[in-house]
Design a protein around this motif. Structure first.
Motif, PDB file in Angstrom:
ATOM      1  N   SER A 173      65.898  36.935 -78.772  1.00 23.14           N
ATOM      2  CA  SER A 173      66.504  37.835 -77.783  1.00 23.14           C
ATOM      3  C   SER A 173      67.750  38.518 -78.351  1.00 23.14           C
ATOM      4  N   ARG A 174      68.490  37.809 -79.187  1.00 19.06           N
ATOM      5  CA  ARG A 174      69.724  38.371 -79.744  1.00 19.06           C
ATOM      6  C   ARG A 174      69.446  39.368 -80.860  1.00 19.06           C
ATOM      7  N   GLU A 175      68.293  39.246 -81.492  1.00 18.17           N
ATOM      8  CA  GLU A 175      67.959  40.127 -82.608  1.00 18.17           C
ATOM      9  C   GLU A 175      67.046  41.279 -82.201  1.00 18.17           C
ATOM     10  N   HIS A 176      66.617  41.307 -80.943  1.00 23.04           N
ATOM     11  CA  HIS A 176      65.676  42.344 -80.515  1.00 23.04           C
ATOM     12  C   HIS A 176      66.379  43.703 -80.477  1.00 23.04           C
ATOM     13  N   PRO A 177      65.813  44.726 -81.098  1.00 24.00           N
ATOM     14  CA  PRO A 177      66.502  46.019 -81.199  1.00 24.00           C
ATOM     15  C   PRO A 177      66.665  46.742 -79.867  1.00 24.00           C
ATOM     16  N   GLU A 178      65.840  46.422 -78.863  1.00 23.41           N
ATOM     17  CA  GLU A 178      65.926  47.111 -77.581  1.00 23.41           C
ATOM     18  C   GLU A 178      66.874  46.428 -76.597  1.00 23.41           C
ATOM     19  N   LEU A 179      67.443  45.288 -76.986  1.00 25.27           N
ATOM     20  CA  LEU A 179      68.324  44.556 -76.092  1.00 25.27           C
ATOM     21  C   LEU A 179      69.775  44.748 -76.514  1.00 25.27           C
ATOM     22  N   ALA A 180      70.609  45.120 -75.544  1.00 25.94           N
ATOM     23  CA  ALA A 180      72.034  45.277 -75.829  1.00 25.94           C
ATOM     24  C   ALA A 180      72.689  43.926 -76.060  1.00 25.94           C
ATOM     25  N   GLY A 187      60.365  33.102 -67.837  1.00 22.97           N
ATOM     26  CA  GLY A 187      60.514  34.387 -67.161  1.00 22.97           C
ATOM     27  C   GLY A 187      61.558  34.370 -66.057  1.00 22.97           C
ATOM     28  N   PRO A 188      61.470  33.437 -65.082  1.00 23.75           N
ATOM     29  CA  PRO A 188      62.471  33.380 -64.012  1.00 23.75           C
ATOM     30  C   PRO A 188      63.887  33.096 -64.501  1.00 23.75           C
ATOM     31  N   VAL A 189      64.015  32.358 -65.605  1.00 21.15           N
ATOM     32  CA  VAL A 189      65.354  32.036 -66.110  1.00 21.15           C
ATOM     33  C   VAL A 189      65.920  33.159 -66.960  1.00 21.15           C
ATOM     34  N   ALA A 190      65.082  33.778 -67.786  1.00 22.36           N
ATOM     35  CA  ALA A 190      65.582  34.738 -68.775  1.00 22.36           C
ATOM     36  C   ALA A 190      65.570  36.184 -68.297  1.00 22.36           C
ATOM     37  N   GLY A 191      64.659  36.542 -67.404  1.00 22.75           N
ATOM     38  CA  GLY A 191      64.475  37.947 -67.051  1.00 22.75           C
ATOM     39  C   GLY A 191      65.741  38.649 -66.592  1.00 22.75           C
ATOM     40  N   HIS A 192      66.470  38.033 -65.663  1.00 20.97           N
ATOM     41  CA  HIS A 192      67.667  38.702 -65.139  1.00 20.97           C
ATOM     42  C   HIS A 192      68.849  38.602 -66.084  1.00 20.97           C
ATOM     43  N   ARG A 193      68.745  37.761 -67.084  1.00 18.44           N
ATOM     44  CA  ARG A 193      69.811  37.667 -68.083  1.00 18.44           C
ATOM     45  C   ARG A 193      69.598  38.656 -69.233  1.00 18.44           C
ATOM     46  N   LEU A 194      68.367  39.111 -69.403  1.00 17.74           N
ATOM     47  CA  LEU A 194      68.069  40.062 -70.468  1.00 17.74           C
ATOM     48  C   LEU A 194      68.247  41.507 -70.012  1.00 17.74           C
ATOM     49  N   SER A 195      68.166  41.741 -68.720  1.00 18.75           N
ATOM     50  CA  SER A 195      68.328  43.094 -68.205  1.00 18.75           C
ATOM     51  C   SER A 195      68.943  43.024 -66.823  1.00 18.75           C
ATOM     52  N   SER A 196      70.044  43.754 -66.628  1.00 17.72           N
ATOM     53  CA  SER A 196      70.672  43.815 -65.308  1.00 17.72           C
ATOM     54  C   SER A 196      70.107  44.958 -64.481  1.00 17.72           C
ATOM     55  N   GLY A 197      69.121  45.667 -65.037  1.00 16.83           N
ATOM     56  CA  GLY A 197      68.514  46.790 -64.338  1.00 16.83           C
ATOM     57  C   GLY A 197      67.371  46.341 -63.444  1.00 16.83           C
ATOM     58  N   ARG A 200      64.062  44.693 -61.994  1.00 16.40           N
ATOM     59  CA  ARG A 200      63.466  43.378 -62.229  1.00 16.40           C
ATOM     60  C   ARG A 200      62.283  43.473 -63.174  1.00 16.40           C
ATOM     61  N   GLU A 201      61.452  44.515 -63.004  1.00 18.59           N
ATOM     62  CA  GLU A 201      60.265  44.648 -63.840  1.00 18.59           C
ATOM     63  C   GLU A 201      60.630  44.784 -65.319  1.00 18.59           C
ATOM     64  N   GLU A 202      61.750  45.437 -65.589  1.00 20.47           N
ATOM     65  CA  GLU A 202      62.176  45.599 -66.974  1.00 20.47           C
ATOM     66  C   GLU A 202      62.531  44.259 -67.600  1.00 20.47           C
ATOM     67  N   GLY A 203      63.298  43.448 -66.876  1.00 27.82           N
ATOM     68  CA  GLY A 203      63.662  42.137 -67.394  1.00 27.82           C
ATOM     69  C   GLY A 203      62.459  41.241 -67.590  1.00 27.82           C
ATOM     70  N   GLU A 204      61.514  41.284 -66.646  1.00 25.84           N
ATOM     71  CA  GLU A 204      60.314  40.460 -66.767  1.00 25.84           C
ATOM     72  C   GLU A 204      59.473  40.898 -67.962  1.00 25.84           C
ATOM     73  N   ALA A 205      59.392  42.206 -68.199  1.00 31.25           N
ATOM     74  CA  ALA A 205      58.610  42.702 -69.323  1.00 31.25           C
ATOM     75  C   ALA A 205      59.243  42.290 -70.657  1.00 31.25           C
ATOM     76  N   LEU A 206      60.556  42.366 -70.751  1.00 31.41           N
ATOM     77  CA  LEU A 206      61.236  41.951 -71.970  1.00 31.41           C
ATOM     78  C   LEU A 206      61.045  40.461 -72.228  1.00 31.41           C
ATOM     79  N   ALA A 207      61.156  39.667 -71.162  1.00 27.81           N
ATOM     80  CA  ALA A 207      60.970  38.222 -71.308  1.00 27.81           C
ATOM     81  C   ALA A 207      59.550  37.904 -71.769  1.00 27.81           C
ATOM     82  N   ALA A 208      58.564  38.564 -71.165  1.00 26.62           N
ATOM     83  CA  ALA A 208      57.172  38.326 -71.547  1.00 26.62           C
ATOM     84  C   ALA A 208      56.924  38.743 -72.998  1.00 26.62           C
ATOM     85  N   HIS A 209      57.534  39.847 -73.419  1.00 26.15           N
ATOM     86  CA  HIS A 209      57.372  40.312 -74.804  1.00 26.15           C
ATOM     87  C   HIS A 209      57.906  39.280 -75.797  1.00 26.15           C
ATOM     88  N   LEU A 210      59.088  38.756 -75.527  1.00 27.94           N
ATOM     89  CA  LEU A 210      59.678  37.763 -76.418  1.00 27.94           C
ATOM     90  C   LEU A 210      58.832  36.492 -76.458  1.00 27.94           C
TER      91      LEU A 210
END
Length: 308
Positions: free
Chosen positions: A234-241, A278-288, A290-300
């Motif tokens: 998650s820390r090295e992913h180029p699309e994550l701030a 997913g429920p733990v990481a999704g909202h921590r990976l994206s504050s925008g 919900r679908e965006e955070g869930e998609a990022l979590a699933a990708h990782l």
């Protein structure tokens, strides 16, 4: 109580909740897991999909004293925490506790309140206490916050800041019920109309025992390797701030322990981490959205192999 006996008792609680919140077995167990882990739960969804019903049902079966607080744009922090009022008979100020002083607090539509009022929950959710007018007061134990929020693109909402989102162990979405479940709800066979039929299945003391049991669930180095690999990805992913913080990884481990206990095991498997990821990481990976955070979590999750 060993893990298997605890799981059997907890399954009875979950099965009872399933009869009220139809077709949402996984979400019900995640909510129960969140309570076992002494976390707090954020449910984001459209109005009318059962968020409040789930909170009320959980309070009924666990015997927690519940208080519902409707968040609005004019709600003040004192409306949440309480306020001191002058008593002329005693010629002194007397503190009147706010709705936060209950075992289960339902913060309904939390993102309709201003950030100042939202922040009134920060200390309560992190420390189990509140400081009002310079005096610190303990909250009940157990203490569980279930907050609901409407999608951020709806009118009149204030997005929760990252620091507030991080106080929630999990974020869930119930979504629409399937055809059969919705038909039973329309017939009055489930949903809010069945809340009065629920019995208390455990008391506060038993719940505290189960919460203490979660901390004893063993987590091997192999599982910790997997957790850290997810965090590193998650820390090295180029699309994550930003990636998951250490506190976020601690939340993931704690939630995996709770899920293992629900399964009747005294140790965590990689599958437990995957179930709560997913429920733990999704909202921590994206504050925008919900679908965006869930998609990022699933990708990782799909790109990080389980440690050998």
């Amino acid at each position: 109580m060993n893990a298997l006996a605890a799981a059997q008792s907890l399954e009875a609680v979950a099965a009872t909740l399933d009869r009220v919140v139809l077709g949402k077995s996984r979400e019900v167990r995640l909510a129960l897991c969140c309570l076992l882990c002494r976390g707090h739960l954020l449910i984001e969804d459209l109005p009318g999909l059962g968020k409040t019903t789930l909170a009320q049902a959980l309070a009924r079966v666990t015997g927690l004293d519940m208080q519902r607080l409707q968040f609005t744009s004019d709600l003040l922090p004192a409306d949440v925490l309480g306020v001191s009022v002058f008593d002329p008979r005693e010629a002194s100020f007397r503190f009147h506790p706010g709705p936060i002083f209950h075992g289960l607090v339902l913060a309904d539509e939390i993102n309709r309140a201003t950030p100042k009022t939202q922040s009134a929950l920060l200390e309560a959710m992190e420390e189990g206490q509140v400081t009002v007018e310079g005096e610190t007061r303990a909250l009940p134990d157990p203490f569980f916050v279930i907050a609901t929020q409407n999608p951020q693109d709806q009118a009149g909402t204030f997005a929760l800041p990252e620091s507030q989102l991080d106080r929630f162990l999990m974020r869930l979405s119930l979504g629409y019920p399937d055809f059969r479940a919705e038909r039973d709800i329309l017939r009055g066979l489930a949903g809010r109309s069945r809340l009065d039929d629920l019995a208390v299945l455990l008391d506060g003391e038993r719940l505290r025992q189960w919460q203490a049991k979660v901390a004893t669930i063993h987590v091997s180095d192999r599982v910790l390797d997997y957790v850290q690999a997810l965090g590193r990805a998650s820390r090295e992913h180029p699309e994550l701030a930003w990636g998951l913080s250490t506190r976020g990884l601690l939340a993931l481990v704690q939630a995996a322990r709770g899920w293992a206990l629900l399964a009747g095991r005294d140790h965590v498997l990689p599958e437990d981490v995957q179930a709560v990821w997913g429920p733990v990481a999704g909202h921590r990976l994206s504050s925008g959205h919900r679908e965006e955070g869930e998609a990022l979590a699933a990708h990782l999750l799909g790109h990080v192999p389980v440690a050998a």
